[in-house]
Design an enzyme around this catalytic site. Structure first.
Site: not given
Ligand code: BGC
Length: 745
Positions: A262-265
């Site tokens: 995932s992208d961060w957050g």
């Protein structure tokens, strides 16, 4: 006997040598899938859950009990990011984590040279390897849809074919070090404004023809071991766990066996993250603020809530096993690959690579009256003006911010090269962003200057007036709303009143060179008043040297624009027809989103300016040299016969000047008659050739049927309609030198 086995086991432990006692998952002589299954079979449910989410800002825990290694990731994509604290974005304060900063990916794309991409990937991969990183969070390859996108500098321009050609060797170079590339941000993450809530509305044809080819090439030809999902939405679901993007396309149609990170957050929900094809969750900080850092990672959507969901029967373990297999594959290919090289950091080779790639990427946009190169015989006094001549720019801009071992500013590069032969004078000209700090890393520069704009201009004019050549080095920087993550630019104009200053300088001294430092296009209302313009990008550690190489002619410029240099936003399909930045709407779950219809469809970049007969400031593919090239007549067979897989197109190109130089010869294809609307032309091949003065080479291209096809959404397949096609061969999308027609059966 016992003692012998014990000794053999000890031998394995000490050396990794395989023997009869070695568990299959640790035995590198065994096929990867066998090792994965063996490891999986030994893991508890809790261990499976642990391995698919972060344990710190940038790492995942592996399986300590089984000796399955942790996975350490790092940004990416233009250098290895310095170490941050376990749970914070702040610097960890290490003193061994300064890297070589490589040129921005737009500069790499501007080399139009896959060998440069391989060198880049290999070099940055070596640095990541040395730092014991297993996943490099890059390259970024989102399509340049608007010049306002704050992250264009991290990407490779507007054309799906160019991106595909450049991303594959980058990935292969990185991965030759036993470090995974993590190709990002899949997909349609084409703006930073509202980046968590943008909901691009894109039809299938546009998706497959424009926004997916680079990712497909990275997955299938580059065999990237990991992908990062975007923050944005697509058809009602977030990209990082989007069932269409991840399950149907990436893992289905492209049959890809890597891990989706995932992208961060970017994760917001357990149920959809589980089913939408996400394999690893990072950066969520879910309940971190209320529950405290000590258990934040347990509260990730793919942590405790997922575990409980499996235990109470909401989710099946099969889905989890698929994720775990992918993470194990990634781990065995990287962290647990004993055969990987050792890597290196800040080596002479890396510095040379950064300089070479930078020099090959710099684009000479305009050069009237042979204003350039700097010639000490006639340029006895050179005035350098502008903040970007002295500003270090490897710090800033978001997650690609670096702690570089060294950074040579443009002014220092020019002085290093010419200081003994030429008098070099400097004036600031304007004050933009005097700070140089990001996330606790500082350039060490304090560029505060309290003079008024009038005072600064007066000094610049004074310095410019009696110089033989004036080099203005300005453009954008890495501040918010410029070339920076998490915000888009608000306008195409140069900030800090530079337009006015440039005009004033041009009036004071007509021998003016404008060096534009940016990772995206800027408006150039003064284009006709300035005889020489250079697109200088962000070139990393060797910025000044690489620029000086080109300005002095030590390196004959050969970069070409990887995107259309629009005169204004009116020439941009996304702004003219599409919606940017979209309109507020509410999704099925009641969340606020920004619907963003891509009404321009496949007409992105030169496809839009061609269709609407617009003349941009500089076309896609444009770039001059200090020599000149003549193109002969292109030849192609008259018929692309049914039984043939490909045809060859040949064009002779001659260096007609008096310097050795490189030319990127571009081949575009036009479908003369089609049942659907197609672009006027599309890039389908290019070759960069080096020619001595007077030398001619036959430049050869191969075309196959896929190069002639469009994506038929109803059939969900690529279709080539038999009939007449034309190849257009030129020095840019706006400078076609030769054409040839053929009939495809
Ligand atoms: C960026 C990614 C980056 C990640 C980790 C995110 O905000 O979008 O590109 O890799 O942070 O720093």
């Amino acid at each position: 006997m016992k003692r012998i086995i014990a000794a053999a086991t000890l031998g394995f432990l000490l050396t990794g040598a395989v023997n009869a006692e070695t568990p299959v998952y640790l035995d590198e002589t065994k096929p990867l899938e066998e090792r994965v299954e063996d490891a999986l079979s030994r893991m508890t449910l809790r261990e499976k859950i642990n391995i698919i989410h972060a344990q710190s800002k940038f790492s995942a825990p592996g399986v300590p009990r089984l000796g399955i290694a942790e996975l350490w990731t790092t940004d990416g994509p233009m250098g290895v990011r310095p170490e941050v604290l376990w749970d914070e974005w702040e610097q960890a304060g290490w003193t061994n984590d300064s890297c070589t900063a490589f040129p921005s990916l737009t500069a790499l794309a501007a080399t139009w040279d896959p060998e440069m991409a391989l060198l880049y990937g290999k070099s940055i991969g070596e640095e990541a390897r040395f730092r014991n990183k297993s996943v490099l969070l890059g390259p970024g390859i989102n399509v340049y849809r608007t010049p306002l996108n704050g992250r264009n500098f991290e990407y490779m321009g507007e054309d799906p074919y160019l991106i595909s050609q450049m991303v594959v060797p980058y990935v292969q170079g990185v991965q030759s070090n036993g470090v995974a590339a993590c190709v990002k941000h899949f997909a349609l993450n084409n703006n930073e404004i509202n980046r968590h809530t943008s909901n691009p509305i894109v039809d299938d044809r546009t998706l497959y023809e424009i926004y997916l080819p680079g990712f497909k090439a990275a997955a299938t030809e580059g065999e990237a071991w990991s992908f990062m999902g975007g923050y944005n939405l697509f058809r009602g679901e977030h990209a990082s766990y989007n069932p269409i993007l991840m399950n149907q396309i990436l893992k289905g149609e492209w049959d890809w066996d890597g891990a989706v990170i995932s992208d961060w957050g970017a994760v917001h929900d357990t149920k959809t993250a589980v089913s939408g094809g996400l394999d690893m969750e990072f950066g969520s900080w879910t309940d971190g603020l209320s529950n405290g850092a000590s258990n934040a990672y347990d509260n990730y959507f793919l942590a405790q809530p997922y575990l409980e969901g499996i235990q109470n029967g909401t989710y099946s373990e099969d889905e989890l096993n698929d994720k775990v297999r992918r993470v194990l594959r990634l781990t065995f290919r990287t962290a647990m690959n004993r055969n990987k090289p050792w890597g290196s950091m800040g080596s002479d080779e890396h510095i040379a690579a950064a300089r070479q790639i930078g020099g090959e990427g710099v684009v000479l946009l305009k050069n009237e009256n042979q204003t350039l190169p700097i010639n000490p015989a006639k340029h006895k006094k050179v005035a350098v003006i502008g903040e970007n001549a002295i500003k270090k720019m490897t710090v800033g801009g978001g997650s690609s911010s670096l702690k570089a071992r060294h950074e040579i500013t443009p002014l220092d590069g020019i002085k290093n090269r010419l200081g003994e032969e030429v008098e070099i004078v400097y004036a600031r000209g304007y004050v933009g962003d005097p700070s140089g700090e990001y996330n606790g890393v500082s350039t060490g520069q304090d560029l505060t200057d309290n003079r008024t704009p009038e005072e600064l201009t007066a000094e610049a004019v004074e310095v410019a007036k009696d110089a033989d050549l004036v080099i203005f080095i300005g453009g954008l920087n890495k501040s918010d709303h410029q070339d920076a993550e998490d915000s888009d630019r608000e306008t195409m104009s140069l900030p800090y009143n530079q337009d006015e200053l440039i005009e004033t300088l041009a009036a004071a001294n007509p021998n003016l060179v404008m060096v534009n430092i940016s990772g995206t296009g800027v408006a150039m209302p003064w284009v006709n008043k300035v005889p020489a313009i250079v697109q200088g990008w962000y070139l990393g550690s060797e910025t000044g040297n690489a620029l000086a190489d080109v300005l002095t002619g030590d390196v004959n410029p050969s970069g070409k624009l990887p995107y259309t240099y629009y005169a204004s936003l009116d020439q941009v399909g996304a702004h003219k027809l599409g919606e940017y930045p979209g309109h507020k709407s509410v999704d099925a779950l009641g969340n606020e989103v920004y619907d963003m219809p891509y009404n321009e469809g496949i007409f992105v970049g030169y496809r839009f300016t061609d269709k609407n007969k617009l003349t941009p400031t500089f076309p896609f593919g444009h770039g001059l040299s200090y020599t000149t090239f003549a193109y002969g007549d292109a030849t192609a067979p008259k018929i692309f016969a049914k039984g043939d897989d490909k045809i060859e197109v040949v064009v002779p190109v001659t260096n007609t000047g008096d310097r050795k130089g490189k030319e990127t010869v571009q081949l575009y294809v036009r479908d003369v008659k089609s049942s659907v609307e197609r672009p006027v032309k599309e890039l389908k091949s290019f070759k960069k050739v080096e020619l001595n003065p007077g030398e001619t080479k036959d430049v050869k291209f191969e075309l196959d049927r896929s190069d002639l096809s469009y994506f038929d959404a109803d059939k969900h397949d690529w279709v080539m309609e038999p009939g007449e096609f034309e190849v257009l061969i030129g020095a840019s999308a706006g400078d076609i030198r030769s054409k040839a027609k053929f009939k495809a059966e």
